[in-house]
Design an enzyme around this catalytic site. Structure first.
Site, PDB file in Angstrom:
ATOM      1  NE  ARG A 175      -3.479  -2.317  -0.088  1.00 51.26           N
ATOM      2  CZ  ARG A 175      -3.253  -3.573  -0.767  1.00 51.26           C
ATOM      3  NH1 ARG A 175      -2.435  -3.355  -1.351  1.00 51.26           N
ATOM      4  NH2 ARG A 175      -3.918  -4.371  -0.730  1.00 51.26           N
ATOM      5  CB  SER A 225      -9.655  -1.906   3.771  1.00 48.90           C
ATOM      6  OG  SER A 225     -10.001  -3.063   3.592  1.00 48.90           O
ATOM      7  CD  GLU A 296      -5.674  -0.002   2.336  1.00 47.32           C
ATOM      8  OE1 GLU A 296      -6.491  -0.094   1.088  1.00 47.32           O
ATOM      9  OE2 GLU A 296      -5.598  -0.877   3.084  1.00 47.32           O
TER      10      GLU A 296
END
Length: 312
Positions: A175, A225, A296
């Site tokens: 990520r 998420s 995130e």
């Protein structure tokens, strides 16, 4: 501000909006006003915009599909940049190579790859947003990330200069993308894919979409998420084990379907509600498990990205 406004307005006309509410541009459906919202349609316009921002000391933030960003209630005292239609082009370069503009939605890029019998992008199945956002976050799922297929990308630097950079000078990790200078605005990327059977690729994608629909609250206002997964255990499992499934702050609720999703229930939350719930989860998990969960999603406050989340 008046003179600068006139200068920018001369460049962009009605594609420059003062005080646009970010709730209208994000999947969370929350967020206060941005000082300016700009939609450049060409490289020249984007370069001029970045040059003016640099000269005037304006902060700027590039917003793709708004699916991975939380704007707080007070909004953003800067320029939000949304790349226009000309940055949405997707094309085949032959020999398994595709090129996509940063504003291109992820879905059509994956569709073209499958139609051409090219494998490697299936990890993007069901992921919303744009190619630029997917690159910055090295998006993916089921063990695949988009960074593994990138051969190079193009960006404009803070001075509005176009730079082409090969994948060898980039570092994709979980990520995250490193290797670009601060303030770089990605405008396009190239991908190298491998031959695959169309039927098999479609079946893989269909299965993954079905799993997402089964596990994720897809009909709710969310940003996907919220937290990155720690190395050993998925963040959703940790949050659930710590008792936060169903927790709320104002109109923000931890999803009963998947604990790593926070939803704007009935559209009643504001950005500060969601952020309060994020901080509550971080604090609680740290106390109960000794782990510090890392968001995130990008969290944008009045002065720009919020980074430490009460950790200092």
């Amino acid at each position: 501000m008046t003179e600068v406004w006139a200068e920018l307005q001369g460049q962009m006309g009605q594609r420059l909006i003062s005080g646009a509410l970010m709730k209208d541009y994000t999947t969370f459906g929350v967020g206060g006003p941005a000082r300016l919202l700009a939609r450049p349609e060409t490289l020249a316009e984007l370069a001029a915009l970045l040059e003016i921002c640099g000269r005037q000391g304006f902060r700027y933030y590039v917003l793709g599909g708004g699916s991975n960003t939380l704007f707080l209630k007070d909004g953003f005292d800067g320029v939000v940049i949304r790349l226009g239609q000309s940055f949405r082009a997707i094309e085949s370069l032959g020999d398994g190579r595709l090129k996509a503009g940063a504003a291109a939605p992820v879905g059509p890029l994956l569709d073209l790859a499958v139609d051409l019998g090219l494998a490697g992008l299936e990890g993007l199945a069901g992921i919303p947003g744009t190619v630029g956002g997917a690159l910055v976050m090295n998006a993916g799922s089921f063990g695949q990330s988009v960074g593994s297929t990138v051969t190079g990308l193009s960006y404009l630097d803070r001075q509005g200069r176009l730079v082409n950079i090969p994948a060898a000078n980039l570092e994709f990790s979980y990520r995250r993308l490193k290797g670009l200078p601060e303030g770089a605005v990605i405008v396009a990327a190239e991908f190298a894919l491998t031959p695959g059977r169309k039927e098999s690729l479609r079946e893989i994608i269909s299965q993954r979409l079905a799993r997402r629909a089964e596990r994720h609250p897809l009909g709710a206002r969310s940003a996907g998420s919220v937290f990155k997964n720690p190395a050993e255990t998925p963040a959703g499992r940790i949050i659930e084990e710590c008792g936060f499934k169903g927790a709320r702050a104002g109109g923000a609720v931890v999803s009963e379907k998947h604990a790593n999703f926070i939803v704007n229930q009935d559209g009643l939350a504001d950005g500060d509600d969601i952020y309060e719930l994020i901080l509550t989860i971080i604090k609680g998990v740290r106390q109960l498990r000794g782990l510090t969960l890392e968001p995130e999603i990008k969290i944008i406050g009045r002065e720009g990205e919020v980074a430490n989340h009460g950790q200092n």
